[in-house]
Scaffold this motif. Structure first.
Motif, mmCIF file in Angstrom:
data_model
loop_
_atom_site.group_PDB
_atom_site.id
_atom_site.type_symbol
_atom_site.label_atom_id
_atom_site.label_comp_id
_atom_site.label_asym_id
_atom_site.label_seq_id
_atom_site.Cartn_x
_atom_site.Cartn_y
_atom_site.Cartn_z
ATOM 1 N N MET A 1 5.196 5.751 19.718
ATOM 2 C CA MET A 1 6.217 5.049 20.502
ATOM 3 C C MET A 1 5.594 3.920 21.333
ATOM 4 O O MET A 1 6.208 2.880 21.538
ATOM 5 C CB MET A 1 6.922 6.052 21.421
ATOM 6 C CG MET A 1 8.130 5.488 22.139
ATOM 7 S SD MET A 1 9.492 5.042 21.031
ATOM 8 C CE MET A 1 10.779 4.672 22.213
ATOM 9 N N ILE A 2 4.345 4.149 21.798
ATOM 10 C CA ILE A 2 3.670 3.119 22.592
ATOM 11 C C ILE A 2 3.434 1.864 21.748
ATOM 12 O O ILE A 2 3.663 0.737 22.202
ATOM 13 C CB ILE A 2 2.325 3.655 23.149
ATOM 14 C CG1 ILE A 2 2.579 4.770 24.164
ATOM 15 C CG2 ILE A 2 1.529 2.525 23.806
ATOM 16 C CD1 ILE A 2 1.331 5.431 24.686
ATOM 17 N N LEU A 3 2.978 2.072 20.501
ATOM 18 C CA LEU A 3 2.729 0.936 19.603
ATOM 19 C C LEU A 3 4.039 0.211 19.281
ATOM 20 O O LEU A 3 4.076 -1.018 19.208
ATOM 21 C CB LEU A 3 2.057 1.417 18.316
ATOM 22 C CG LEU A 3 0.599 1.865 18.437
ATOM 23 C CD1 LEU A 3 0.100 2.411 17.105
ATOM 24 C CD2 LEU A 3 -0.281 0.709 18.904
ATOM 25 N N LEU A 4 5.092 0.974 19.093
ATOM 26 C CA LEU A 4 6.408 0.390 18.782
ATOM 27 C C LEU A 4 6.896 -0.458 19.951
ATOM 28 O O LEU A 4 7.376 -1.585 19.763
ATOM 29 C CB LEU A 4 7.406 1.503 18.466
ATOM 30 C CG LEU A 4 8.830 1.066 18.091
ATOM 31 C CD1 LEU A 4 8.809 0.169 16.863
ATOM 32 C CD2 LEU A 4 9.710 2.296 17.843
ATOM 33 N N ARG A 5 6.753 0.079 21.168
ATOM 34 C CA ARG A 5 7.160 -0.676 22.354
ATOM 35 C C ARG A 5 6.332 -1.959 22.494
ATOM 36 O O ARG A 5 6.863 -3.024 22.806
ATOM 37 C CB ARG A 5 6.980 0.184 23.610
ATOM 38 C CG ARG A 5 8.025 1.275 23.790
ATOM 39 C CD ARG A 5 7.854 1.923 25.150
ATOM 40 N NE ARG A 5 8.920 2.851 25.461
ATOM 41 C CZ ARG A 5 8.790 4.180 25.413
ATOM 42 N NH1 ARG A 5 7.631 4.716 25.039
ATOM 43 N NH2 ARG A 5 9.799 4.964 25.739
ATOM 44 N N GLY A 6 5.010 -1.829 22.261
ATOM 45 C CA GLY A 6 4.128 -2.994 22.377
ATOM 46 C C GLY A 6 4.470 -4.071 21.364
ATOM 47 O O GLY A 6 4.499 -5.266 21.691
ATOM 48 N N ALA A 7 4.731 -3.657 20.120
ATOM 49 C CA ALA A 7 5.071 -4.608 19.058
ATOM 50 C C ALA A 7 6.404 -5.300 19.347
ATOM 51 O O ALA A 7 6.547 -6.517 19.151
ATOM 52 C CB ALA A 7 5.132 -3.886 17.713
ATOM 53 N N ALA A 8 7.386 -4.532 19.829
ATOM 54 C CA ALA A 8 8.695 -5.105 20.152
ATOM 55 C C ALA A 8 8.593 -6.101 21.299
ATOM 56 O O ALA A 8 9.193 -7.183 21.266
ATOM 57 C CB ALA A 8 9.678 -3.993 20.515
ATOM 58 N N THR A 9 7.802 -5.756 22.302
ATOM 59 C CA THR A 9 7.601 -6.650 23.448
ATOM 60 C C THR A 9 6.936 -7.949 23.005
ATOM 61 O O THR A 9 7.362 -9.043 23.383
ATOM 62 C CB THR A 9 6.741 -5.964 24.533
ATOM 63 O OG1 THR A 9 7.428 -4.797 25.007
ATOM 64 C CG2 THR A 9 6.476 -6.898 25.699
ATOM 65 N N LEU A 10 5.874 -7.827 22.200
ATOM 66 C CA LEU A 10 5.151 -9.003 21.720
ATOM 67 C C LEU A 10 6.057 -9.910 20.893
ATOM 68 O O LEU A 10 6.071 -11.140 21.085
ATOM 69 C CB LEU A 10 3.942 -8.564 20.885
ATOM 70 C CG LEU A 10 3.096 -9.699 20.267
ATOM 71 C CD1 LEU A 10 2.530 -10.602 21.354
ATOM 72 C CD2 LEU A 10 1.978 -9.124 19.404
ATOM 73 N N ALA A 11 6.819 -9.329 19.969
ATOM 74 C CA ALA A 11 7.706 -10.120 19.111
ATOM 75 C C ALA A 11 8.765 -10.848 19.934
ATOM 76 O O ALA A 11 9.071 -12.019 19.677
ATOM 77 C CB ALA A 11 8.380 -9.216 18.074
ATOM 78 N N THR A 12 9.297 -10.165 20.946
ATOM 79 C CA THR A 12 10.345 -10.783 21.763
ATOM 80 C C THR A 12 9.786 -11.886 22.647
ATOM 81 O O THR A 12 10.425 -12.926 22.837
ATOM 82 C CB THR A 12 11.047 -9.715 22.638
ATOM 83 O OG1 THR A 12 11.456 -8.633 21.805
ATOM 84 C CG2 THR A 12 12.268 -10.305 23.331
ATOM 85 N N VAL A 13 8.583 -11.660 23.189
ATOM 86 C CA VAL A 13 7.943 -12.702 24.000
ATOM 87 C C VAL A 13 7.673 -13.945 23.144
ATOM 88 O O VAL A 13 7.872 -15.077 23.593
ATOM 89 C CB VAL A 13 6.635 -12.185 24.635
ATOM 90 C CG1 VAL A 13 5.828 -13.333 25.244
ATOM 91 C CG2 VAL A 13 6.947 -11.150 25.712
ATOM 92 N N LEU A 14 7.236 -13.747 21.906
ATOM 93 C CA LEU A 14 7.032 -14.877 20.986
ATOM 94 C C LEU A 14 8.348 -15.607 20.746
ATOM 95 O O LEU A 14 8.374 -16.845 20.660
ATOM 96 C CB LEU A 14 6.449 -14.384 19.661
ATOM 97 C CG LEU A 14 4.984 -13.932 19.686
ATOM 98 C CD1 LEU A 14 4.590 -13.333 18.344
ATOM 99 C CD2 LEU A 14 4.066 -15.105 20.029
ATOM 100 N N MET A 15 9.434 -14.855 20.643
ATOM 101 C CA MET A 15 10.745 -15.470 20.444
ATOM 102 C C MET A 15 11.125 -16.311 21.663
ATOM 103 O O MET A 15 11.634 -17.421 21.531
ATOM 104 C CB MET A 15 11.798 -14.382 20.210
ATOM 105 C CG MET A 15 13.180 -14.912 19.840
ATOM 106 S SD MET A 15 14.332 -13.591 19.374
ATOM 107 C CE MET A 15 14.561 -12.774 20.955
ATOM 108 N N PHE A 16 10.836 -15.780 22.853
ATOM 109 C CA PHE A 16 11.111 -16.539 24.074
ATOM 110 C C PHE A 16 10.243 -17.792 24.156
ATOM 111 O O PHE A 16 10.688 -18.837 24.640
ATOM 112 C CB PHE A 16 10.855 -15.670 25.313
ATOM 113 C CG PHE A 16 11.854 -14.566 25.515
ATOM 114 C CD1 PHE A 16 13.190 -14.739 25.182
ATOM 115 C CD2 PHE A 16 11.457 -13.346 26.054
ATOM 116 C CE1 PHE A 16 14.111 -13.716 25.365
ATOM 117 C CE2 PHE A 16 12.372 -12.333 26.249
ATOM 118 C CZ PHE A 16 13.703 -12.506 25.904
#
Length: 205
Positions: A1-16
Motif C-alpha cells: 500500500m505504501i508503494l501504491l500511495r507513493g506511485a499515485a502521489t508521484l503521478a499526480t504531482v507530475l500531472m500538476f
C-alpha cells in the motif's frame, strides 16, 4: 500500500507540473486571457477540497498530493497575473481569482462549522464532482481535433498518459480504502483518458 500511495502521489504531482509547461507556452505566445487561467482555478479549488477531505479522512497521501497541487497552481496563477500585458485583462483575472478564493474559503468555513457524521460524505461528494469536471475539461478539445483531423496542438500525449496512470492508481487506492468518493471520479478519469488516447491515435498525424 505504501508503494501504491507513493506511485499515485508521484503521478499526480507530475500531472500538476504540466501546468508549468502550459504557463511557459502562454508566456512565450504572449497572450494571456481570462480563459487561460480557468483550468488553474478549477485545479486550485479541486486541490483545496481534496486536501480538506484528506485531513478529515486521515489519509496523508491525499493531503501531501493536493498540498503540492495547491502550491503549483498558485504559482501558475501568479505567473499568469504578472505576465499579463493588458491592464483590463489583469483586472478581470484578479476578479476571477478573488471570487474563486472567496468561494473556496466560504465552503471550507462552512465545512469547519458543520457537525455530524454525514459531513465527510458531503465533502467527498464535492471532491468527486469537481474531479469529474476537471477530468472532463479536455474533452472540449476533441470536437476541434475531429473537425481538423489533427491532434497537433490540441491533445498532449504525455498529459493523457499521466492522467490515465494517476487516475488508475487512485482508483486502486480507493478500492483498498473502500472509499467510493475516491473510486468513482478516478474510474471516470481513467475512462476519459482512454477516450482521449483513442482520438489522439486516430488523428496524431
Amino acid at each position: 500500500m505504501i508503494l501504491l500511495r507513493g506511485a499515485a502521489t508521484l503521478a499526480t504531482v507530475l500531472m500538476f507540473l504540466t501546468n508549468l509547461v502550459v504557463v511557459k507556452q502562454i508566456k512565450e505566445d504572449g497572450h494571456i486571457s481570462v480563459a487561460s487561467i480557468l483550468p488553474f482555478l478549477s485545479t486550485f479549488a479541486n486541490c483545496c477540497f481534496w486536501l480538506k477531505y484528506g485531513v478529515m479522512l486521515g489519509e496523508s497521501s491525499i493531503c501531501w498530493t493536493n498540498a503540492v497541487g495547491v502550491i503549483i497552481t498558485v504559482y501558475a496563477l501568479y505567473q499568469c497575473h504578472n505576465h499579463c500585458e493588458s491592464e483590463r485583462t489583469r483586472a478581470k483575472i484578479e476578479k476571477r481569482i478573488l471570487v474563486t478564493v472567496g468561494v473556496v474559503l466560504s465552503v471550507l468555513t462552512a465545512i469547519k462549522l458543520s457537525y455530524g457524521p454525514e459531513i465527510l460524505s458531503w465533502v467527498g461528494f464535492l471532491c468527486c464532482a469537481l474531479t469529474m469536471v476537471m477530468f472532463g475539461t479536455p474533452l472540449a478539445s476533441l470536437r476541434t481535433v475531429i473537425q481538423a483531423k489533427s491532434a497537433h496542438g490540441h491533445l498532449s500525449l504525455p498529459m493523457i498518459l499521466i492522467s490515465f496512470v494517476s487516475a488508475s492508481l487512485w482508483s486502486l487506492i480507493g478500492f483498498r480504502l473502500r472509499d467510493n468518493w475516491i473510486i468513482q471520479p478516478n474510474i471516470v478519469g481513467a475512462a476519459l483518458s482512454l477516450v482521449q488516447l483513442l482520438v489522439y491515435s486516430a488523428y496524431r498525424k
